[in-house]
Design a protein around this motif. Sequence first.
Motif, mmCIF file in Angstrom:
data_model
loop_
_atom_site.group_PDB
_atom_site.id
_atom_site.type_symbol
_atom_site.label_atom_id
_atom_site.label_comp_id
_atom_site.label_asym_id
_atom_site.label_seq_id
_atom_site.Cartn_x
_atom_site.Cartn_y
_atom_site.Cartn_z
ATOM 1 N N LEU A 9 0.700 -1.268 0.064
ATOM 2 C CA LEU A 9 0.016 -0.076 -0.014
ATOM 3 C C LEU A 9 0.580 1.326 0.030
ATOM 4 O O LEU A 9 0.644 2.040 -0.764
ATOM 5 C CB LEU A 9 -0.951 -0.005 1.220
ATOM 6 C CG LEU A 9 -1.948 1.210 1.660
ATOM 7 C CD1 LEU A 9 -2.622 1.544 0.342
ATOM 8 C CD2 LEU A 9 -2.346 1.125 3.048
ATOM 9 N N MET A 10 1.809 1.284 0.815
ATOM 10 C CA MET A 10 2.792 2.475 1.054
ATOM 11 C C MET A 10 3.779 2.590 -0.195
ATOM 12 O O MET A 10 4.022 3.835 -0.816
ATOM 13 C CB MET A 10 3.502 2.572 2.182
ATOM 14 C CG MET A 10 2.608 2.551 3.514
ATOM 15 S SD MET A 10 1.387 4.121 3.248
ATOM 16 C CE MET A 10 2.582 5.542 3.114
ATOM 17 N N ILE A 73 -6.341 4.947 -1.310
ATOM 18 C CA ILE A 73 -6.335 3.532 -0.648
ATOM 19 C C ILE A 73 -7.043 2.494 -1.905
ATOM 20 O O ILE A 73 -6.647 1.377 -2.132
ATOM 21 C CB ILE A 73 -6.979 3.580 0.416
ATOM 22 C CG1 ILE A 73 -6.475 4.466 1.495
ATOM 23 C CG2 ILE A 73 -7.322 2.090 0.903
ATOM 24 C CD1 ILE A 73 -7.249 4.652 2.735
ATOM 25 N N LYS A 74 -8.179 2.776 -2.399
ATOM 26 C CA LYS A 74 -8.878 2.055 -3.299
ATOM 27 C C LYS A 74 -7.989 1.914 -4.513
ATOM 28 O O LYS A 74 -8.020 0.641 -5.195
ATOM 29 C CB LYS A 74 -10.341 2.848 -3.569
ATOM 30 C CG LYS A 74 -11.187 3.168 -2.495
ATOM 31 C CD LYS A 74 -12.328 3.798 -3.148
ATOM 32 C CE LYS A 74 -13.163 4.474 -1.931
ATOM 33 N NZ LYS A 74 -13.936 5.363 -2.470
ATOM 34 N N GLY A 75 -7.232 2.686 -5.184
ATOM 35 C CA GLY A 75 -6.497 2.377 -5.993
ATOM 36 C C GLY A 75 -5.400 1.344 -5.880
ATOM 37 O O GLY A 75 -5.233 0.407 -6.748
ATOM 38 N N VAL A 135 -9.259 11.165 4.573
ATOM 39 C CA VAL A 135 -8.170 10.112 5.029
ATOM 40 C C VAL A 135 -6.930 10.339 4.514
ATOM 41 O O VAL A 135 -6.918 10.983 3.323
ATOM 42 C CB VAL A 135 -8.720 8.572 4.995
ATOM 43 C CG1 VAL A 135 -9.774 8.161 5.976
ATOM 44 C CG2 VAL A 135 -9.200 8.412 3.737
ATOM 45 N N ALA A 136 -5.726 9.780 5.220
ATOM 46 C CA ALA A 136 -4.553 9.826 4.619
ATOM 47 C C ALA A 136 -3.768 8.492 4.983
ATOM 48 O O ALA A 136 -4.390 7.707 5.868
ATOM 49 C CB ALA A 136 -3.769 10.975 5.232
ATOM 50 N N LEU A 137 -2.608 8.214 4.725
ATOM 51 C CA LEU A 137 -1.812 7.244 5.099
ATOM 52 C C LEU A 137 -0.443 7.352 5.745
ATOM 53 O O LEU A 137 0.342 8.380 5.425
ATOM 54 C CB LEU A 137 -1.395 6.254 3.831
ATOM 55 C CG LEU A 137 -2.700 5.739 3.342
ATOM 56 C CD1 LEU A 137 -2.351 5.236 1.701
ATOM 57 C CD2 LEU A 137 -3.304 4.639 3.941
ATOM 58 N N TYR A 138 -0.213 7.071 6.996
ATOM 59 C CA TYR A 138 0.887 7.153 7.778
ATOM 60 C C TYR A 138 2.157 6.595 7.163
ATOM 61 O O TYR A 138 2.090 5.569 6.547
ATOM 62 C CB TYR A 138 0.724 6.403 9.154
ATOM 63 C CG TYR A 138 1.896 7.109 10.014
ATOM 64 C CD1 TYR A 138 2.090 8.336 10.242
ATOM 65 C CD2 TYR A 138 2.556 6.092 10.979
ATOM 66 C CE1 TYR A 138 2.942 8.799 11.173
ATOM 67 C CE2 TYR A 138 3.416 6.554 11.591
ATOM 68 C CZ TYR A 138 3.683 7.754 11.854
ATOM 69 O OH TYR A 138 4.702 8.267 12.650
ATOM 70 N N ASP A 139 3.062 7.495 6.966
ATOM 71 C CA ASP A 139 4.219 7.500 6.056
ATOM 72 C C ASP A 139 5.596 7.365 7.301
ATOM 73 O O ASP A 139 6.700 7.484 6.785
ATOM 74 C CB ASP A 139 4.442 8.421 5.294
ATOM 75 C CG ASP A 139 5.468 7.825 4.048
ATOM 76 O OD1 ASP A 139 5.705 6.689 4.001
ATOM 77 O OD2 ASP A 139 6.328 8.842 3.524
#
Length: 275
Positions: A9-10, A73-75, A135-139
């Motif tokens: 995902l990341m 996220i869906k991508g 929403v975002a994604l933790y990096d």
Amino acid sequence: MAKLTNKGLMAYARYMKDYNSPYWYGTLGSIGSEDLFQSRKRDYPSQYPPEKWTKASFECQYGKKVHDCSGLIKGYLMSPCIDADGYVTEPLKPSVYNSAYDWSANTTISKCKEQGDISTLPEIEGLVLWKDGHVALYDLDGWCIEERGHAYGTVRSRVSDRGFKKWGKHPAIEYISDAKPDPGPSPSSDISMPELRKGVKCDEVTLFQICMNDLGYKDADGRKLEVDGSFGGRSESVCIQFQKDNGLTADGICGKKTWQKNRRSEERFSRNAET
């Protein structure tokens, strides 16, 4: 069914940041086009106000892969080409719609069985960060990757600057920890690493360029590397900077020791080398 992991995902999110994927509300990894623009504008007129966003601001992005915040996220989840380890092998291929993953930002956090207040954020990459409607994604290290809006596209932001309220583990994602026991010497330590030098063109160069951009490295002119898979003078210059910062021989050749110093590339490279 493809394995879906926080690592994959990341890797996808970082690729989209370096690719400068545009933000289009209501999209999830489709390719921007006139038909897509008109359908999204028709379905979400309040998100496409002509007095704020001209049609020209979308037309210039036709042909690029586009997402909104939850669409990032869906991508990944809807990618048609995820390998056995959870990595998207062709990240610019359009997503294939799957209603099982078509959740809004608020629905996404509600489905996270493991979640907590943002003040308790664990150091685990790929966690969903949430505030109302976004929403975002933790990096890691206090940073996140997000589709921030049409004026920004896909960006890397300080978590503390963005007002997030909760974190959560996406229920479709397997979260793999970086923590591993020291196995000591093993045959895997003898695996040949790809040696990247000026003139080389390959997928590993693309990975190197993404990793260096993600770590904030720029060439002598203050520019981030173009992610084109070609190891030219600019990539060589950045490689030398990275080597100097990590106490390596600064020869501009990305070999085994240079790869091993980059924690975000090492695991994926080692996986590829063993197959």
